[in-house]
Design an enzyme around this catalytic site. Structure first.
Site, PDB file in Angstrom:
ATOM      1  N   GLU A 337     -63.805 -90.811 -47.077  1.00 19.26           N
ATOM      2  CA  GLU A 337     -62.412 -90.752 -47.606  1.00 19.26           C
ATOM      3  C   GLU A 337     -61.796 -92.191 -47.910  1.00 19.26           C
ATOM      4  O   GLU A 337     -60.757 -92.520 -47.905  1.00 19.26           O
ATOM      5  CB  GLU A 337     -61.677 -90.031 -46.338  1.00 19.26           C
ATOM      6  N   ASP A 361     -64.225 -88.386 -37.219  1.00 15.13           N
ATOM      7  CA  ASP A 361     -62.867 -87.889 -36.823  1.00 15.13           C
ATOM      8  C   ASP A 361     -63.067 -88.250 -35.052  1.00 15.13           C
ATOM      9  O   ASP A 361     -63.761 -87.542 -34.502  1.00 15.13           O
ATOM     10  CB  ASP A 361     -62.446 -86.666 -36.999  1.00 15.13           C
ATOM     11  N   HIS A 528     -59.788 -91.834 -37.193  1.00 17.25           N
ATOM     12  CA  HIS A 528     -61.286 -92.142 -37.441  1.00 17.25           C
ATOM     13  C   HIS A 528     -61.777 -93.167 -36.324  1.00 17.25           C
ATOM     14  O   HIS A 528     -61.067 -93.899 -36.073  1.00 17.25           O
ATOM     15  CB  HIS A 528     -61.593 -92.613 -38.916  1.00 17.25           C
TER      16      HIS A 528
END
Length: 590
Positions: A337, A361, A528
């Site tokens: 991401e 995550d 994260h």
């Protein structure tokens, strides 16, 4: 990297001749040689070669000799310095004044000559000039003829060198953002000023359309692609999992086949974008062959890419692993991401350990009560106080399966040069590749799924940027944990059963952030976390202090914390002084 920074060793001596200097020459130079031997025998570069040291041609007693040493170090590619001395020396005339070299001074603890007095005077000079240095002074007195390095001195030397090398290896490299901001994640808003000022890293960016251009224009090594596809079919496609999408959203067998080919091409192209590929020049693509000199990168993916193209999970997971179709190799750092801040945390961990970094995550806190309610099971062992579910679709390296083992036969993540072919096959066998969840990834692709083995010491870390404050670092040491299979299955499927899972139990203490597992997650500064093998919190604190990044949260034992000596002047509370020192000195390269 084709060339790594070297460690400069500076033997500092009392400049007074006619008996004083002459009596100290051998002892001083032997200290330098002992330090160099220690460093080269204990530490390696990311490619597995021993860390190289450069010793000044002569002992340094006055300014001209310090200048000659500096000139040699520039020619030799030194990136940090360690000064050593057993005696009094002329402080401001002999210290290292290069503002970009991390620097430390080892003052020998002996009674014959006052090495400690020079150490104190030199550190005072560094503090007064605004060039922080680390002070190393052994706990116990040694005889002047003792050439050994005490354990406490060795620990500080190696901690400083590891951190200083990480700083030097980042300087002059690039962060490559492939795409832009992902789904409103602030960490994927890549700030060039932060990277340049704090890390010495330039920011490069390409639109994700560059991947499409290279695929359609066949700007990749076709021979490598054929090799990669054969390897992928044997070790990954053979482990393709069930398609859990509802029937109307499932891809046809033809579409799944094309997805495999596409994600392999994506992987080759992302690597070529980062580091270049001389083969492309032979194919007539001289510009594309150059790459971006990227020490780390990020891939945006969601949503503009993944809404119509295969996702980046295969590419991210494989590049971040220590092996692929070309064999066992150094892991890349590629952030899911395009979360550049988590990418930096992954890079910190990689440079300090030479192992692959996990991207996850920080998804769910499971209290003992919640696990008991859902499964009827009482958490025990390291998990007794609760666990954090680390899970994400992207760059969880396959090393994180725990199928590699250390010398004691325990699950581990190892530097690539210690990994065996058998361990690679075990990592691949433990990984299932599921067709992507179309709710997340409309364009298809594949996601890796595995369960990390318990018992691995790990450190979770994260860099966050706070407006008005700047960057801060969070650290949580702990362990991966095992759960009974039925308990894991019951709580894992409540998230996404096509993604890899690591169950994490942080080490607790009396501080507010680590009083319980809930507090660790509740105080974590972003969605994260990067996870590195080993308990490396102390090394991270040393690294952060060199970069002038304060540590806002950690569970490292106080006696392991090692920061520049000047930090002692900013107050008696260690964390407050860290903040005040970092604010006063400012970004390293600003």
């Amino acid at each position: 990297m084709s060339k790594y920074p070297k460690v400069g060793i500076r033997p500092i001596i009392d400049g007074r001749q006619y008996g004083v200097r002459e009596s100290l020459e051998d002892q001083t130079m032997n200290m330098a040689k002992s330090a160099a031997a220690l460093i080269s025998s204990k530490l390696r570069y990311p490619d597995g070669t021993p860390v190289e040291c450069v010793i000044a041609d002569t002992t340094i007693g006055r300014v001209p000799q310090a200048a000659a040493c500096a000139e040699k170090f520039e020619k030799e590619g030194v990136g940090l310095t360690l000064s050593v001395t057993p005696c009094w020396c002329y402080g401001t005339e002999t210290i290292d004044l290069n503002p970009y070299y991390p620097k430390a001074i080892w003052g020998f603890n002996g009674t014959e000559r006052p090495g400690a007095v020079y150490l104190a005077a030199a550190l005072a000079g560094h503090a007064q000039k605004g060039i922080p240095a680390f002070g190393i002074y052994g706990h116990d007195v040694q005889d002047s003829t003792d050439t050994s390095i005490p354990a406490d001195v060795e620990e500080k030397i190696l901690r400083f060198i590891k951190a200083g090398l990480a700083v030097a290896m980042m300087r002059g490299k690039s962060y490559l953002g492939i795409g832009g901001q992902c789904m409103g994640i602030a960490g994927s808003v890549v700030d060039p000023d932060f990277f340049q000022d704090y890390l010495g890293i330039r920011v490069e960016a390409v639109d994700e359309v560059e991947i499409i251009r290279r695929v359609e224009g066949e700007i990749y090594d076709k021979e490598e692609f054929a090799k990669a596809m054969a390897w992928t079919e044997k070790y990954c496609k053979s482990n393709e999992g069930q398609d859990y999408n509802v029937p109307e959203k499932q891809s046809s067998s033809e579409k799944r086949e094309k997805d495999w080919e596409y994600v392999v091409k994506m992987t080759i192209i992302m690597r070529d974008l980062m580091i270049g590929n001389p083969k492309l020049k032979e194919l007539g693509f001289a510009e594309e062959a150059l790459g971006h000199n990227a020490i780390l990168a990020g891939f945006q993916g969601q949503r503009q890419w993944t809404d119509f193209m295969p996702n980046g999970d295969f590419s991210e997971a494989l590049l971040c692993s220590s092996f692929d179709w070309n064999g066992i190799r150094e892991a890349f750092v590629l952030a899911t991401e395009n979360d550049s801040l988590n990418g930096i945390a992954m890079l910190f961990g990689h440079l300090l350990t030479n192992t692959a970094s996990i991207f996850s995550d920080v998804r769910t806190f499971w209290s003992p009560e919640a696990v008991k309610r859902v499964t009827g099971y009482d958490l025990e062992g390291p998990a007794a106080n609760g666990i954090i579910h680390l899970i994400n679709s992207g760059a969880t390296c396959l090393d994180a399966t725990g199928e590699q083992t250390n010398d004691e036969g325990q699950p581990a993540m190892k530097p690539f040069w210690d990994i065996t072919e058998e361990e690679v096959l075990k990592c691949l066998d433990a990984t299932t590749w599921y067709p992507a969840d179309k709710g997340y990834f409309r364009g298809g692709g594949y996601s890796s799924n595995f369960l990390s083995k318990g018992g691995m010491p790990v450190t979770m870390l994260r860099v966050n940027r706070i407006k008005g404050l700047g960057p801060v670092l969070q650290i949580a040491e702990g362990w991966t944990v095992d759960l009974p299979a039925d308990v894991h299955n019951a709580i894992n499927v409540r998230t996404d059963k096509t993604w890899p899972t690591t169950w994490f139990a942080p080490r607790l203490n009396d501080s507010q952030q680590f009083k319980d597992v809930y507090s660790v997650m509740n105080n974590w500064g972003a969605n994260h976390g990067a996870i590195s093998y080993g308990h490396i919190g102390a090394d991270l604190i040393t690294l952060a202090s060199i970069l002038r990044i304060p540590v806002c949260m950690h569970n490292v034992e106080e006696d392991k914390i090692f920061r520049p000596a000047a930090w002692n002047a900013f107050g008696m509370d260690a964390e407050g002084s860290d903040y005040r020192a970092c604010q006063t000195y400012g970004a390293l390269y600003k």
